[in-house]
Scaffold this motif. Structure first.
Motif, PDB file in Angstrom:
ATOM      1  N   HIS A 111       0.827  -1.212   0.000  1.00  0.00           N
ATOM      2  CA  HIS A 111       0.000   0.000   0.000  1.00  0.00           C
ATOM      3  C   HIS A 111       0.860   1.260   0.000  1.00  0.00           C
ATOM      4  CE1 HIS A 111      -2.435   3.204   1.932  1.00  0.00           C
ATOM      5  NE2 HIS A 111      -3.228   2.856   0.944  1.00  0.00           N
ATOM      6  N   THR A 112       1.935   1.255   0.755  1.00  0.00           N
ATOM      7  CA  THR A 112       2.811   2.425   0.832  1.00  0.00           C
ATOM      8  C   THR A 112       3.568   2.647  -0.476  1.00  0.00           C
ATOM      9  OG1 THR A 112       3.063   2.106   3.212  1.00  0.00           O
ATOM     10  CG2 THR A 112       4.723   3.464   2.117  1.00  0.00           C
ATOM     11  N   ARG A 113       4.168   1.593  -1.009  1.00  0.00           N
ATOM     12  CA  ARG A 113       4.980   1.728  -2.221  1.00  0.00           C
ATOM     13  C   ARG A 113       4.151   1.987  -3.471  1.00  0.00           C
ATOM     14  NH1 ARG A 113       9.166  -3.303  -1.471  1.00  0.00           N
ATOM     15  NH2 ARG A 113      10.300  -2.396   0.281  1.00  0.00           N
ATOM     16  N   PHE A 114       2.948   1.459  -3.488  1.00  0.00           N
ATOM     17  CA  PHE A 114       2.148   1.520  -4.713  1.00  0.00           C
ATOM     18  C   PHE A 114       0.825   2.247  -4.483  1.00  0.00           C
ATOM     19  CE2 PHE A 114       5.035  -2.051  -4.937  1.00  0.00           C
ATOM     20  CZ  PHE A 114       5.641  -1.862  -6.169  1.00  0.00           C
ATOM     21  N   ALA A 115       0.866   3.274  -3.638  1.00  0.00           N
ATOM     22  CA  ALA A 115      -0.332   4.070  -3.363  1.00  0.00           C
ATOM     23  C   ALA A 115      -0.849   4.677  -4.655  1.00  0.00           C
ATOM     24  CB  ALA A 115      -0.012   5.160  -2.349  1.00  0.00           C
ATOM     25  N   GLY A 116      -2.151   4.658  -4.798  1.00  0.00           N
ATOM     26  CA  GLY A 116      -2.780   5.202  -5.988  1.00  0.00           C
ATOM     27  C   GLY A 116      -2.887   4.220  -7.134  1.00  0.00           C
TER      28      GLY A 116
END
Length: 196
Positions: A109-114
């Motif tokens: 979720h953090t690395r690939f937000a959006g």
């Protein structure tokens, strides 16, 4: 309700699966052979899927290890996001590994937000909180965050439905879960790992 959600989570995990001491030596190996490692991951994945629904945990553990090697070497590769979601699903095959699965999902979720992977990570995290850890308030937070951050994503509609189920009268849970599982709108797109 919780006993019925466990098979539902497993089914969802399988659908999402089909639709998800490290030093310099490992990094050098990855520079030389990322394709070979990915081929090995795909081979083990095929073997593991052939053992479903009674998953071979030795294969699962081997696959988790290979996925971790790949994702450590190529942390921001979109294939790494897919593989980390798969690793989180695999961790659920083992007792008391829910927190490790949640850590994997938080990284995604953090690395690939959006991106699509961020939505998948939030959705699965909510399922783990609700079903495995029996923390419905945390599940609600995950699903609300999914709806807020990814309003047009297909999983946002599913999260909204799960929020209704979580808040409904427990006597209606079985009927609502069965209806949700059988609704074609709630079928998650398959994640296909491609080597290209």
């Amino acid at each position: 309700m919780k006993r019925l959600l466990r098979p539902a989570v497993f089914l969802l995990a399988v659908v999402m699966w089909q639709c998800g001491g490290r030093g310099n030596q490992m990094e050098e190996e990855m520079d030389d052979e990322p394709t070979a490692l990915l081929e090995e991951i795909l081979r083990i994945e095929d073997q593991l899927l052939a053992t479903m629904p009674m998953a071979d945990t030795a294969l699962a553990a081997d696959l988790i290890q290979k996925i971790n090697r790949y994702t450590t070497a190529l942390p921001y590769d979109t294939l790494s996001a897919q593989l980390m979601i798969k690793a989180a699903n695999l961790l659920l095959l083992f007792p008391d590994q829910e927190v490790d699965a949640l850590r994997q999902l938080q990284i995604v979720h953090t690395r690939f937000a959006g991106q699509n992977f961020g939505a998948q990570a939030l959705f699965l995290a909510g399922m783990i909180y609700d079903n495995n850890l029996r923390q419905p308030q945390q599940a609600i937070k995950m699903w609300q965050q999914l709806i807020e951050q990814y309003p047009g994503h297909p999983l946002a509609a599913q999260a909204a439905t799960l929020l209704k189920i979580t808040d409904e009268d427990p006597s209606n849970d079985i009927e609502l879960i069965e209806k949700w599982l059988n609704d074609p709108k709630n079928k998650t797109n398959q994640i296909q790992v491609q080597t290209e």
